[in-house]
Design an enzyme around this catalytic site. Structure first.
Site, PDB file in Angstrom:
ATOM      1  N   ASN A  70     -11.981   0.472 -17.265  1.00  0.00           N
ATOM      2  CA  ASN A  70     -10.821  -0.277 -16.644  1.00  0.00           C
ATOM      3  C   ASN A  70     -11.376  -1.126 -15.453  1.00  0.00           C
ATOM      4  OD1 ASN A  70      -8.609  -0.746 -15.041  1.00  0.00           O
ATOM      5  ND2 ASN A  70      -8.259   1.389 -14.368  1.00  0.00           N
ATOM      6  N   LYS A  74      -9.933  -3.308 -13.804  1.00  0.00           N
ATOM      7  CA  LYS A  74      -8.936  -3.354 -12.524  1.00  0.00           C
ATOM      8  C   LYS A  74      -8.801  -5.036 -12.369  1.00  0.00           C
ATOM      9  CE  LYS A  74     -10.047   1.261 -10.860  1.00  0.00           C
ATOM     10  NZ  LYS A  74     -10.090   1.952  -9.783  1.00  0.00           N
ATOM     11  N   HIS A 130      -1.458   4.737 -14.080  1.00  0.00           N
ATOM     12  CA  HIS A 130      -2.771   4.745 -13.410  1.00  0.00           C
ATOM     13  C   HIS A 130      -2.028   5.033 -11.981  1.00  0.00           C
ATOM     14  CE1 HIS A 130      -6.196   3.515 -11.073  1.00  0.00           C
ATOM     15  NE2 HIS A 130      -6.903   3.829 -12.312  1.00  0.00           N
ATOM     16  N   GLU A 141      -3.050   3.828  -9.344  1.00  0.00           N
ATOM     17  CA  GLU A 141      -2.894   2.425  -8.305  1.00  0.00           C
ATOM     18  C   GLU A 141      -1.616   1.877  -8.823  1.00  0.00           C
ATOM     19  OE1 GLU A 141      -6.515   0.703  -9.486  1.00  0.00           O
ATOM     20  OE2 GLU A 141      -7.666   2.330  -8.449  1.00  0.00           O
ATOM     21  N   GLU A 176      -7.083  11.955 -13.892  1.00  0.00           N
ATOM     22  CA  GLU A 176      -7.903  11.425 -12.910  1.00  0.00           C
ATOM     23  C   GLU A 176      -7.335  11.700 -11.412  1.00  0.00           C
ATOM     24  OE1 GLU A 176      -9.438   7.271 -14.348  1.00  0.00           O
ATOM     25  OE2 GLU A 176      -7.466   6.867 -13.612  1.00  0.00           O
ATOM     26  N   GLY A 211     -12.685   5.718  -7.350  1.00  0.00           N
ATOM     27  CA  GLY A 211     -13.291   4.775  -6.288  1.00  0.00           C
ATOM     28  C   GLY A 211     -13.648   5.492  -4.937  1.00  0.00           C
ATOM     29  N   SER A 257     -14.910   8.289 -10.305  1.00  0.00           N
ATOM     30  CA  SER A 257     -16.044   8.267  -9.757  1.00  0.00           C
ATOM     31  C   SER A 257     -17.226   8.800 -10.662  1.00  0.00           C
ATOM     32  CB  SER A 257     -16.251   8.943  -8.429  1.00  0.00           C
ATOM     33  OG  SER A 257     -15.537   8.043  -7.371  1.00  0.00           O
TER      34      SER A 257
END
Ligand code: PEP
Length: 254
Positions: free
Chosen positions: A9, A11, A99, A101, A171, A177, A217
């Site tokens: 991904n 992003k 996701h 985000e 996730e 991240g 991560s």
């Protein structure tokens, strides 16, 4: 059908030129180094690069193209939106939905995500549907309850045939991240729980056949340990998918 899969991904990263260079490095390294494994690789670049990057992926290979989001609408006056059909027309086979985000910054809730899933599936795209808890939820010991709710509201409205096309990505938000990876035991525990939930909502065969990825991560150092867990079928990779050496090493970690 359940498979080993690694999805990158990207992003909102890279320029067009850097993206093309990155994918060329990845495909060359993977083709040279990944032998004797049937792992599939999904590359999810930003929208404007999809068509060009899709053309750079070797045909009939382990490589597939994916998008990072799609509209719940089929077509029409929705300025700035990108439909599932558009994605499919430039060669996408997968689309990441839900996701954290998107849930956090764009207020995508389970209701909207269930519409996006339907739109993607109606076009023949395979959704990579993300679930995962915040640190607060984990510390309150509510992880299972929270994941169960995301699955029930977001995903389990699908028919058996539709559900067959879905890949799930676990996730944990606190691991995305942050450099803080879930331990392989923590990942396995939630993956096994997700499989149990699928068995209850559908049946044991569906549970066994669903591909469940870990994301948060994951890197070249921890991927082998994570992927060795019985219910972890691969990874959804953010930061490390932008480095050809690291991403290739992750792909080699089965
Ligand atoms: C992600 O955003 O899907 C992700 C897993 O990111 P990272 O690998 O950078 O934690």
């Amino acid at each position: 059908m359940r498979k080993n899969l690694v999805a990158g991904n990207w992003k909102m990263n890279t320029t067009y030129q850097d993206g093309l260079a990155l994918v060329s490095e990845i495909t060359n390294m993977v083709q040279d180094e990944v032998t004797g494994s049937d792992v599939e690789v999904v590359i999810c670049p930003p929208f404007p690069f999809l068509a060009a990057i899709g053309k750079q992926l070797p045909e009939n290979s382990r490589f597939h193209l994916g998008a990072q989001n799609c509209s719940q609408k089929e077509s029409g006056a929705y300025t700035g939106e990108v439909s599932a059909r558009m994605l499919q027309s430039v060669g996408c086979e997968y689309v990441i939905l839900g996701h954290s985000e998107r849930r956090q910054y764009f207020r995508e809730d389970n209701e909207l995500l269930s519409q996006k899933l339907k739109a993607a599936l109606a076009t023949g795209l395979k959704p990579i549907f993300c679930v995962g808890e915040s640190l607060e939820t984990r510390e309150a010991d509510d992880t299972f309850k929270f994941i169960s709710q995301q699955l029930q509201e977001g995903l389990f409205h699908l028919s058996n045939e539709e559900f067959d096309q879905v890949v799930i990505a676990y996730e944990p938000i606190w691991a995305i991240g942050t450099g803080k990876t879930a331990t392989s035991a923590q990942a396995q525990e939630v993956h096994a729980y997700i499989r149990e939930q699928i068995a209850q909502a559908y049946d044991a065969e569906a549970a066994l056949n669903t591909t469940i990825l870990y994301g948060g991560s994951a890197n070249a150092q921890n991927a082998r340990e994570l992927f060795s867990q019985p219910d972890v079928d691969g990874g959804l990779i953010g930061g490390a998918s932008l480095k050809s050496r690291d991403f290739t090493d992750i792909i080699k970690s089965f």
